[in-house]
Structure formats: C-alpha cells, structure tokens
Write a protein that holds these residues in place. Structure first.
Motif, PDB file in Angstrom:
ATOM      1  N   ARG B  17       9.089   9.520  -5.155  1.00  0.00           N
ATOM      2  CA  ARG B  17       7.885   9.608  -6.294  1.00  0.00           C
ATOM      3  C   ARG B  17       7.027   8.551  -6.024  1.00  0.00           C
ATOM      4  O   ARG B  17       5.797   8.639  -6.435  1.00  0.00           O
ATOM      5  N   LEU B  18       7.495   7.426  -5.261  1.00  0.00           N
ATOM      6  CA  LEU B  18       6.444   6.391  -5.044  1.00  0.00           C
ATOM      7  C   LEU B  18       5.370   6.882  -4.003  1.00  0.00           C
ATOM      8  O   LEU B  18       5.660   7.798  -3.139  1.00  0.00           O
ATOM      9  N   PRO B  19       4.114   6.462  -4.087  1.00  0.00           N
ATOM     10  CA  PRO B  19       3.014   6.852  -3.284  1.00  0.00           C
ATOM     11  C   PRO B  19       3.260   6.772  -1.732  1.00  0.00           C
ATOM     12  O   PRO B  19       3.714   5.772  -1.315  1.00  0.00           O
ATOM     13  N   GLY B  20       3.032   7.754  -0.889  1.00  0.00           N
ATOM     14  CA  GLY B  20       3.104   7.657   0.509  1.00  0.00           C
ATOM     15  C   GLY B  20       4.597   7.635   1.182  1.00  0.00           C
ATOM     16  O   GLY B  20       4.736   7.333   2.170  1.00  0.00           O
ATOM     17  N   ILE B  21       5.435   7.799   0.120  1.00  0.00           N
ATOM     18  CA  ILE B  21       7.021   7.930   0.563  1.00  0.00           C
ATOM     19  C   ILE B  21       7.458   9.500   0.510  1.00  0.00           C
ATOM     20  O   ILE B  21       7.386   9.733  -0.813  1.00  0.00           O
TER      21      ILE B  21
END
Lengths: 205, 205
Positions: B17-21
């Motif tokens: 859910r973290l951005p860019g992951i």
C-alpha cells in the motif's frame, strides 16, 4: 540529513535498513504514513508483527507456511515422488503460477555462495539428502538460477545423492518464449541447440 | 500472486500500500525481514508506532516536531520577521541544509491541486494569513515548486495577504549551478535573463 523530529529520524532510519530503500525513499514512505489515517500504520505494523511472530516453515519442504505442514505438502493430490529443488519461496510461487507442476518442492533457502559466506551447512541440504536416502523421492528437478552459484549448488547436491540412484533433471535452458533469436546471448542459444527437443513434443505446448 | 501463507499475504498487501511499492517489491522486503533476526522487525514496528502516536505538528509553522513548538520556531537566534512558505517538511530540510537561511518557515502541507482534490481549505493557509494580519511577519518568501500548482498556490496566498502590505518574494528561478547552458529549457533560460543579477552580487556567492 537534519531531522526536525527524533521520532521521525528514528522511523526513517529503521525503514532505510530495508534492502533497496535509501534515506530519501524512507522519508517519503514515512511522510506518506503520517499523512494517512492512523489505522493504516496500525494495520501495517500488526501485519508485520503477526507475520514475524507466527509464521512457520513447513517441516517437510521448508516453504513458508501458517501450519506445520504447508498446503502443497499436505495436498494428497500432489505427487510426492517428484521433488523440485528451489532457492526460495518466490520460486515456488513462480512455478505454482504456471500450473504445470504437480509434484512437491524443497526450498533450500539460498544458494551456495562463498562470496556472501553461504556454505552448504547454511542451506536445507541435509534434509533433502535424507529424503532421497529414505527412498521417498524418485525424481529430483533442480530449478535454481542459471548462475555460477546455482550450478555449484546443483552439483554439490548431485554429488551427495548420486549414490542413491534417484533420477535427476534440471529445468530446460533456452530461448524465452516470445524472444527474438538475434538478441539471445550465445551461451543460451548454444545450449538451446544442443538440448533441442523433438518438434512433435514442442507443439504439444 | 498465490501465497503459501495467509500471514505472508497479509504483510505483503499492507507493505504494497506504500507509494511506489508494488507486490513484488513488498514480497522482497517482507522476505528480507523474515530472514533477519526478529529484533529488526520489532525495532521497525516500534519506530513506526511511536512516530504515528507521538509525533506532533509545530503549532506555529506546522513542521513535524516532537514538541509543541519546533526547534526552529523556538530558536531565539532565528529571525521571526521573515517566513519562508514551503510545501512540506522535506523542503524545510532541503533549505536548512543550505545553511543560508535564518528566518522561520511555514509548512502548507501541500499545494492547491484541483486534480488531486486539494483546495485552499486543505492547506495551512488560514494560519499564515493570520500571522501576516497580526503584523508578526515583515517578509514572506514563497519557496514552492515551480509548477502550475505551485504558482497557483503562491498567487492564491498573495491575493489574501496583499492588503496587509507585507514584502513578498519568490526564490530565484534560473540555471542550476554546474549546469550546461545548452541543455537548459527555454523558459528557465528566458527567466534567468529577465531576472539577471548584478555581477558584483553574483561573485559574492
């Protein structure tokens, strides 16, 4: 980097310990969490805590599992006489996704790599040899990466089990499906000619 | 992706859910944590939990802080009459690293961006206007990104504070130090000619 908050600095330092994540990316991730509702951080933290506390390694194949015996090893429909030797759980997932394999797995947990200080004693090789020795296994398929470490590991295991007369194979090396021939490296292309397959077999797909 | 463990799947979903992951990176990070000692996951989890629970926003400049008033706002050596308006805490860190600025900051928490649904009411603009109205501030320096959203935000704030007769400026736009002229875009190059500076001033560094 100068931080205005010790708590922030601490969180960024911990996140940047993860592989491939530098300080800047860590800061971006942590600031993202701060902008989101508190529950999101809670869910993330709980998921990681539960995983680290409760996850098990399948006692038969060493795959990651929630139970003592993983779903694959405990599935009566799988052929227990064929064992595919892989490096880690990601390879199990990749092979399972092909839906072409109905045997079991054996997860080594890495490859022999003197540079990284990983020797045979750090891998799950003993239990594999044991399985072969007990006669549970009729065929071993080596599915390690086609690198020097992978080949070394294959060879090391082969030398250990040779005397028990088990059938061994490695997954085929060749041109990827959809690849242009002219861009293939010569080693792969050479191997694909030496290990050519009967055309009738290739069209069965 | 088929997971052999619900716990693993859950952890991967939360991390991704973290951005860019994406899912694959999340799996790599989670498997890395599983290979490390349990303490590493504990430290990571604790740092994130403490941060999310105890971190404060400075009541004066809205910078991230461990205390009610951040280190910069509570420093008597800083000039409280100059306020630099920035988008987020990373910009504060970047400007602090230059060691060229001795005034205070005001962190907006974003830029006006209709596309992302961020309006003036979502940003810390009200408290900035209040500061100017009270006469605390003599000069405002706009240090937002040189994008349409940044320019819009600058202009919106300018319109709100115009009547209070405060000095306003924006950080200089021009050719980056060390950059080749021929590779500069024409807008930047054009602006750098229009806003040229006396040579004597430029060599003072």
């Amino acid at each position: 980097m100068d931080f205005s908050s010790k708590l922030l600095e601490n969180a960024v330092n911990e996140v940047s310990r993860l592989p491939g994540i530098g300080k800047r990316t860590a800061l971006r991730l942590v600031l993202y969490l701060l902008k989101q509702p508190k529950e999101n951080t809670k869910y993330l933290v709980e998921a990681l805590t539960h995983l680290r506390k409760d996850v098990k390694s399948c006692e038969k194949c060493h795959n990651i599992s929630d139970t003592e015996l993983c779903d694959i090893c405990s599935n009566p429909k799988r052929n227990g006489e064929i064992v595919c030797v892989v490096e880690d759980i990601r390879d199990v997932m990749a092979i399972e996704n092909t839906a072409q394999y109905r045997g079991l797995y054996h997860v080594l947990g890495g490859k022999i790599s003197p540079i990284e200080g990983i020797g045979p004693q750090n891998l799950q090789i003993g239990s594999l040899v044991e399985k072969v020795k007990n006669g549970e296994v009729k065929e071993l398929i080596f599915a390690l990466s086609s690198t020097m470490e992978g080949d070394t590991t294959n060879f090391y295991i082969y030398k250990q089990i040779e005397k028990y007369g088990v059938t061994t194979s490695t997954i085929a090396r060749g041109i990827s499906v959809g690849d242009e021939l002219e861009y293939a490296d010569e080693v792969t292309l050479g191997r694909s000619i030496v290990n050519r397959i009967p055309f009738e077999q290739s069209i069965k797909g």
